[in-house]
Design a protein around this motif. Structure first.
Motif: not given
Length: 454
Positions: A112-128
């Motif tokens: 599955s593809a990951s969502a775009a990297q959010p600006a600022g903060g920690k990267d909480l995009r799901p990975r699977d």
């Protein structure tokens, strides 16, 4: 007597010379001073190679056979058969001026593809799945961590980087990795890798953590996080400047018996008295863990486990540390490996760590005792737990069950957080506190006084 009367000298050649088997010389590359030792192992070899290059020493007449490395077995069979006279046999390797540092073995497709990297903060995009790059493949990786990862839902081993191409390629084939490399930067720059797991010797941890974070990766690193304050500051700056999350391999906080104890202790009034006893067995002074640059010693490299465990049980960080060693009396006893360390916790609780290499390795390794609010809890070597309160006793586990120090649960918590886009289960501040507590313990040993943790 004959040698004395005739004033004879008896000289025996040595294959290498001084420095052989000296880890500071061999691994640390610290040479002997020239006035002290004229011919060290390195100088012997350098001079011999110079003589060969100048033609002042020739060996062609000693070489009777040459074989390509692919025919090495045939070469040994010829030697063992004694079919023909043999003096010197040369095994010839291919003369590749730029040998490949990476061996590619297969390919993994992301599900599955990951969502775009959010600006600022920690990267909480799901990975699977969570694609993993391993740095290091020593005994701990092969014997403990990789078996714990096996079968964890969403974990996908992708690549490995090792200093030895042989060990890396063997591990890659065994676990079905995409490639093996001797170039760590290849992993850090691989866009398919989500998580870097650092499983190298202690002295390299901080630098690799910083590089992996700056490469945009999430990081799991085996303990310790750093060997000194300068290394720790390197990690802090990298963590604050990058979106990657960080987890340190303090597995005992994830052990099922630790989780049970913590669930019961949340209902117990404070403060607590916590004692952890570790019977680790003797480790010789020349082993790399004692080297200041490679290992940092066992307080920084091993006692940190128990500092973290006491933080987990009490729910608070230490505010001061006092450490006392045994009086070393020779016989290879290392004072730092035989200490009692007292932690004053922020809630008024007290933790005591008894860490010793003087005992019998056959005796149980670890015991945890907790007292507070009219209750008592004892964990025996992470096999059994006894809970006592109001005159009643409850036992969890069995002496016949295997030791479970939490490696599997640790891996499940790590991968689940990345799969579901959640923060890692332990705060970064907790790791900083644990690390600085071990530094304070070293300082307390040096001064003989308690050391506050700022």
């Amino acid at each position: 007597k004959i040698f004395y009367e005739k004033e004879l000298n008896f000289v025996v050649s040595r294959a290498w010379g001084p420095g052989m088997y000296d880890p500071q010389y061999e691994a640390g590359k610290i040479d002997y001073p020239l006035p002290y030792v004229r011919w060290t192992a390195q100088r012997n070899m350098e001079h011999f190679l110079a003589l060969l290059a100048d033609g002042r020493v020739t060996v062609d007449h000693l070489i009777t056979h040459r074989y390509p490395i692919e025919q090495a077995v045939s070469a040994y069979e010829m030697i063992m058969s004694s079919r023909e006279p043999v003096i010197g046999v040369v095994l010839q390797y291919p003369q590749d001026p730029d040998p490949a540092r990476t061996i590619r073995l297969g390919h993994h497709d992301r599900q599955s593809a990951s969502a775009a990297q959010p600006a600022g903060g920690k990267d909480l995009r799901p990975r699977d799945p969570v694609r993993i790059g391993l740095v290091g493949a020593g005994l701990f990786a092969k014997g403990t961590l990789l078996p714990a990862l096996k079968g964890v839902h969403g974990a996908a081993l992708h690549a490995v980087a090792t200093s030895s191409g042989v060990s890396g390629s063997h591990l890659a084939r065994r676990y079905g990795l995409s490639y093996a490399t001797t170039d760590t930067d290849a992993l850090l720059s691989d866009p398919d890798i989500d998580l870097i797991m650092i499983l190298t010797r202690h002295g390299s941890h901080a630098d690799l953590v910083a590089k992996a974070l700056h490469a945009g990766k999430h990081v799991f690193v085996e303990k310790p996080l750093a060997l000194d304050e300068a290394q720790l500051q390197q990690v802090i700056e990298a963590y604050q400047e990058t979106p990657g999350q960080l987890m340190v391999g303090f597995n005992r906080r994830f052990a099922p018996l630790t989780a049970f104890a913590v669930s019961r202790l949340t209902r117990v009034s404070r403060p607590l008295i916590v004692t952890v006893r570790a019977n680790v067995g003797y480790i010789a002074p020349e082993v790399w863990v004692h080297d200041p640059q490679q290992g940092g010693g066992n307080i920084i490299g091993e006692v940190c486990h128990f500092v973290d465990l006491i933080q987990t049980i009490t729910g608070f960080q230490p505010t001061s540390v006092y450490a006392r060693p045994v009086e070393a009396s020779g016989d290879g006893i290392i004072a730092e490996d035989n200490v009692i360390i007292t932690l004053s916790m922020a809630d008024g609780s007290i933790g005591t760590i008894i860490y010793t290499a003087l005992g019998d390795k056959a005796f149980e390794r670890e015991r945890v005792e907790v007292f507070g609010g009219g209750a008592a809890c004892v964990i025996e070597n992470f096999r059994t737990l006894t809970w006592s309160s109001a005159g009643r006793h409850k036992q969890v586990g069995s002496i016949l069950s295997g030791v479970d120090r939490g490696h599997r649960a640790e891996m499940e918590a790590l991968i689940t957080a990345l799969r579901t886009g959640q923060p890692f289960p332990v705060t970064f501040e907790s790791y900083i506190s644990t690390t600085r507590a071990t530094f304070a313990a070293i300082e307390s040993l040096r001064t003989g006084m308690p050391v506050a943790i700022g």
